[in-house]
Design a protein around this motif. Structure first.
Motif, PDB file in Angstrom:
ATOM      1  N   LEU A 165      98.232  17.468 -89.261  1.00  0.00           N
ATOM      2  CA  LEU A 165      97.987  17.377 -90.711  1.00  0.00           C
ATOM      3  C   LEU A 165      96.524  17.042 -90.951  1.00  0.00           C
ATOM      4  O   LEU A 165      95.972  16.149 -90.303  1.00  0.00           O
ATOM      5  CB  LEU A 165      98.865  16.280 -91.331  1.00  0.00           C
ATOM      6  CG  LEU A 165      98.833  16.170 -92.861  1.00  0.00           C
ATOM      7  CD1 LEU A 165      99.422  17.411 -93.532  1.00  0.00           C
ATOM      8  CD2 LEU A 165      99.603  14.921 -93.322  1.00  0.00           C
ATOM      9  N   THR A 166      95.914  17.781 -91.897  1.00  0.00           N
ATOM     10  CA  THR A 166      94.591  17.401 -92.384  1.00  0.00           C
ATOM     11  C   THR A 166      94.640  17.408 -93.900  1.00  0.00           C
ATOM     12  O   THR A 166      95.332  18.228 -94.513  1.00  0.00           O
ATOM     13  CB  THR A 166      93.480  18.361 -91.897  1.00  0.00           C
ATOM     14  OG1 THR A 166      93.801  19.690 -92.322  1.00  0.00           O
ATOM     15  CG2 THR A 166      93.329  18.329 -90.393  1.00  0.00           C
ATOM     16  N   VAL A 209      95.616   1.415-102.990  1.00  0.00           N
ATOM     17  CA  VAL A 209      94.972   2.353-102.067  1.00  0.00           C
ATOM     18  C   VAL A 209      94.040   3.226-102.902  1.00  0.00           C
ATOM     19  O   VAL A 209      94.486   3.977-103.768  1.00  0.00           O
ATOM     20  CB  VAL A 209      96.016   3.211-101.325  1.00  0.00           C
ATOM     21  CG1 VAL A 209      95.323   4.234-100.424  1.00  0.00           C
ATOM     22  CG2 VAL A 209      96.949   2.327-100.511  1.00  0.00           C
ATOM     23  N   MET A 210      92.744   3.097-102.692  1.00  0.00           N
ATOM     24  CA  MET A 210      91.759   3.769-103.544  1.00  0.00           C
ATOM     25  C   MET A 210      91.540   5.222-103.117  1.00  0.00           C
ATOM     26  O   MET A 210      91.408   6.104-103.946  1.00  0.00           O
ATOM     27  CB  MET A 210      90.421   3.019-103.521  1.00  0.00           C
ATOM     28  CG  MET A 210      90.531   1.526-103.832  1.00  0.00           C
ATOM     29  SD  MET A 210      91.415   1.184-105.374  1.00  0.00           S
ATOM     30  CE  MET A 210      90.141   1.591-106.555  1.00  0.00           C
ATOM     31  N   GLU A 211      91.480   5.442-101.796  1.00  0.00           N
ATOM     32  CA  GLU A 211      91.219   6.796-101.295  1.00  0.00           C
ATOM     33  C   GLU A 211      91.452   6.796 -99.794  1.00  0.00           C
ATOM     34  O   GLU A 211      91.716   5.748 -99.204  1.00  0.00           O
ATOM     35  CB  GLU A 211      89.780   7.213-101.598  1.00  0.00           C
ATOM     36  CG  GLU A 211      88.759   6.251-101.002  1.00  0.00           C
ATOM     37  CD  GLU A 211      87.335   6.723-101.194  1.00  0.00           C
ATOM     38  OE1 GLU A 211      87.132   7.938-101.261  1.00  0.00           O
ATOM     39  OE2 GLU A 211      86.437   5.875-101.239  1.00  0.00           O
ATOM     40  N   GLY A 212      91.320   7.978 -99.178  1.00  0.00           N
ATOM     41  CA  GLY A 212      91.473   8.056 -97.738  1.00  0.00           C
ATOM     42  C   GLY A 212      91.449   9.488 -97.248  1.00  0.00           C
ATOM     43  O   GLY A 212      91.564  10.428 -98.043  1.00  0.00           O
ATOM     44  N   GLN A 213      91.303   9.636 -95.934  1.00  0.00           N
ATOM     45  CA  GLN A 213      91.210  10.955 -95.307  1.00  0.00           C
ATOM     46  C   GLN A 213      92.252  11.070 -94.197  1.00  0.00           C
ATOM     47  O   GLN A 213      92.613  10.066 -93.580  1.00  0.00           O
ATOM     48  CB  GLN A 213      89.814  11.156 -94.686  1.00  0.00           C
ATOM     49  CG  GLN A 213      88.669  11.079 -95.683  1.00  0.00           C
ATOM     50  CD  GLN A 213      88.710  12.204 -96.711  1.00  0.00           C
ATOM     51  OE1 GLN A 213      89.060  13.336 -96.390  1.00  0.00           O
ATOM     52  NE2 GLN A 213      88.366  11.883 -97.956  1.00  0.00           N
ATOM     53  N   ILE A 214      92.700  12.296 -93.950  1.00  0.00           N
ATOM     54  CA  ILE A 214      93.690  12.550 -92.891  1.00  0.00           C
ATOM     55  C   ILE A 214      93.139  13.651 -91.983  1.00  0.00           C
ATOM     56  O   ILE A 214      92.778  14.735 -92.465  1.00  0.00           O
ATOM     57  CB  ILE A 214      95.032  13.034 -93.488  1.00  0.00           C
ATOM     58  CG1 ILE A 214      95.522  12.059 -94.555  1.00  0.00           C
ATOM     59  CG2 ILE A 214      96.078  13.205 -92.393  1.00  0.00           C
ATOM     60  CD1 ILE A 214      96.463  12.691 -95.549  1.00  0.00           C
ATOM     61  N   THR A 246      95.603  11.037 -87.909  1.00  0.00           N
ATOM     62  CA  THR A 246      95.003   9.730 -88.192  1.00  0.00           C
ATOM     63  C   THR A 246      94.660   9.680 -89.681  1.00  0.00           C
ATOM     64  O   THR A 246      94.157  10.665 -90.232  1.00  0.00           O
ATOM     65  CB  THR A 246      93.737   9.531 -87.351  1.00  0.00           C
ATOM     66  OG1 THR A 246      94.091   9.586 -85.968  1.00  0.00           O
ATOM     67  CG2 THR A 246      93.076   8.185 -87.635  1.00  0.00           C
ATOM     68  N   MET A 247      94.988   8.562 -90.321  1.00  0.00           N
ATOM     69  CA  MET A 247      94.703   8.389 -91.747  1.00  0.00           C
ATOM     70  C   MET A 247      93.832   7.152 -91.937  1.00  0.00           C
ATOM     71  O   MET A 247      94.148   6.095 -91.400  1.00  0.00           O
ATOM     72  CB  MET A 247      96.028   8.217 -92.512  1.00  0.00           C
ATOM     73  CG  MET A 247      95.915   8.342 -94.019  1.00  0.00           C
ATOM     74  SD  MET A 247      97.494   7.999 -94.869  1.00  0.00           S
ATOM     75  CE  MET A 247      98.608   9.182 -94.143  1.00  0.00           C
ATOM     76  N   THR A 248      92.753   7.320 -92.680  1.00  0.00           N
ATOM     77  CA  THR A 248      91.944   6.151 -93.053  1.00  0.00           C
ATOM     78  C   THR A 248      92.321   5.774 -94.477  1.00  0.00           C
ATOM     79  O   THR A 248      92.473   6.638 -95.337  1.00  0.00           O
ATOM     80  CB  THR A 248      90.444   6.463 -92.994  1.00  0.00           C
ATOM     81  OG1 THR A 248      90.156   7.533 -93.901  1.00  0.00           O
ATOM     82  CG2 THR A 248      90.017   6.858 -91.594  1.00  0.00           C
ATOM     83  N   LEU A 291      95.163   4.210 -89.703  1.00  0.00           N
ATOM     84  CA  LEU A 291      96.540   4.371 -89.220  1.00  0.00           C
ATOM     85  C   LEU A 291      96.610   5.585 -88.310  1.00  0.00           C
ATOM     86  O   LEU A 291      96.176   6.679 -88.693  1.00  0.00           O
ATOM     87  CB  LEU A 291      97.508   4.562 -90.393  1.00  0.00           C
ATOM     88  CG  LEU A 291      97.663   3.366 -91.337  1.00  0.00           C
ATOM     89  CD1 LEU A 291      98.516   3.767 -92.545  1.00  0.00           C
ATOM     90  CD2 LEU A 291      98.317   2.199 -90.605  1.00  0.00           C
ATOM     91  N   THR A 292      97.150   5.388 -87.102  1.00  0.00           N
ATOM     92  CA  THR A 292      97.341   6.482 -86.147  1.00  0.00           C
ATOM     93  C   THR A 292      98.829   6.797 -86.099  1.00  0.00           C
ATOM     94  O   THR A 292      99.634   5.932 -85.751  1.00  0.00           O
ATOM     95  CB  THR A 292      96.833   6.072 -84.757  1.00  0.00           C
ATOM     96  OG1 THR A 292      95.503   5.564 -84.885  1.00  0.00           O
ATOM     97  CG2 THR A 292      96.827   7.256 -83.808  1.00  0.00           C
ATOM     98  N   TYR A 293      99.185   8.020 -86.475  1.00  0.00           N
ATOM     99  CA  TYR A 293     100.593   8.427 -86.595  1.00  0.00           C
ATOM    100  C   TYR A 293     101.037   9.213 -85.367  1.00  0.00           C
ATOM    101  O   TYR A 293     100.314  10.091 -84.884  1.00  0.00           O
ATOM    102  CB  TYR A 293     100.802   9.305 -87.828  1.00  0.00           C
ATOM    103  CG  TYR A 293     100.662   8.582 -89.133  1.00  0.00           C
ATOM    104  CD1 TYR A 293      99.407   8.250 -89.636  1.00  0.00           C
ATOM    105  CD2 TYR A 293     101.777   8.222 -89.884  1.00  0.00           C
ATOM    106  CE1 TYR A 293      99.265   7.584 -90.834  1.00  0.00           C
ATOM    107  CE2 TYR A 293     101.646   7.555 -91.095  1.00  0.00           C
ATOM    108  CZ  TYR A 293     100.393   7.238 -91.566  1.00  0.00           C
ATOM    109  OH  TYR A 293     100.260   6.575 -92.749  1.00  0.00           O
TER     110      TYR A 293
END
Lengths: 144, 157
Positions: free
Chosen positions: A52-53, A42-47, A19-21, A138-140
């Motif tokens: 994957l992290t 896209v400023m930033e985000g987490q996975i 999951t990616m924010t 986003l859910t991959y």
């Protein structure tokens, strides 16, 4: 011609990957001969997830989508990721943002082929998007 | 990670057969190939018709399929498909050294492949325009005698 034994539909299945924010900056819209050109940084985000992290490298890309005459956006988002082990990952997405709330994307990745993330180089994935307060979640899923 | 990530549903949409008569490899830094589509059919619940003969080819490079063809629906509508994806041996399976030439027979037929597609389409506004606003995924299967591939496409709901 194919015989009847070929006519049964080959099955296809998905497996949750990560999951990616995404946090977007202020978007811009240009009216061009090819439609409404979107620029949404896209400023930033987490996975996070089983496959994957990591994080989105801040301010490395954007959605450069096109809003068509039927109101659907042809999304085209590209930016850089960094896995928790330090591996750099380039990703580009295409997909659709519809007025009925349907957000679906297919990503294509470029990753160091000697890295543990090399599977992203030759695996088809699909993502579903849900709007969040400041961007998208986003859910991959990997296509098995 | 989210305790319960949202799921995603697939719905079988249609299948496409594509028959091949030649393969050309360009010995370039990108490893380009040219594989024209001779003919084919389209069948299934959401689309029926044919592949317009000699309307396009796969111009794959860098290990990624990059095929462009025209389809014709049974109502006469022209439909463009850009078939992007990967064709490789399944994890742990060695790829046989099969030269990709016109004389190589059933190229990669009858071996386990990871042959998956994420195509995009263009279609006239009307009954087929769902193809331009839904993500589609596919799987391919190789056959020999005659040399063809069957693609099975699903709509991502």
């Amino acid at each position: 011609m194919a015989d009847d034994t070929h006519r049964a539909a080959e099955p296809l299945s998905l497996e949750y990957a990560f999951t990616m924010t995404l946090v977007f900056g202020p978007p811009r819209l240009m009216k061009t001969p090819r439609g409404g050109r979107v620029f949404a940084p896209v400023m930033e985000g987490q996975i996070t997830g089983p496959r994957l992290t990591g994080r989105i490298m801040p301010e490395t890309g954007a959605d450069f989508g096109t809003v068509r005459r039927d109101g659907v956006e042809d999304l085209h988002a590209r930016f850089m990721l960094q896995a928790d082990d330090g591996t750099d990952i380039y990703v580009q997405h295409t997909g659709y943002v519809r007025e009925d709330g349907y957000i679906r994307l297919t990503p294509f990745f470029d990753v160091d082929r000697a890295s543990p993330h090399a599977w992203l180089n030759n695996t088809i994935l699909v993502a579903r998007g849900e709007p969040s307060e400041d961007g998208l979640v986003l859910t991959y899923f990997a296509v098995k | 990670m989210p305790a319960n990530p949202p799921g995603l549903e697939l719905a079988y949409a249609f299948s496409v057969s594509i028959f091949f008569k030649e393969r050309l490899r360009i010995d370039s830094p990108r490893g380009r190939v040219f594989v024209p589509a001779a003919s084919g059919e389209v069948w299934g619940p959401r689309l029926q018709g044919k592949v317009v003969p000699r309307s396009g080819a796969d111009y794959a490079a860098g290990g990624q399929l990059d095929a462009h063809y025209m389809l014709e629906a049974s109502d006469g509508s022209p439909i463009y498909i850009h078939n992007r994806g990967y064709l490789r041996p399944h994890d742990g399976v060695a790829r046989p050294d099969v030269p990709m030439t016109s004389n190589s027979g059933p190229w990669l037929a009858d071996m386990p492949l990871y042959f998956r597609l994420a195509p995009t389409f263009d279609a006239p506004e009307g009954p087929h325009d769902w193809l331009t606003r839904s993500v589609i995924l596919g799987t391919g299967k190789r056959y020999g005698n005659p040399d063809h591939t069957i693609f099975t496409y699903y709509e991502v709901l």
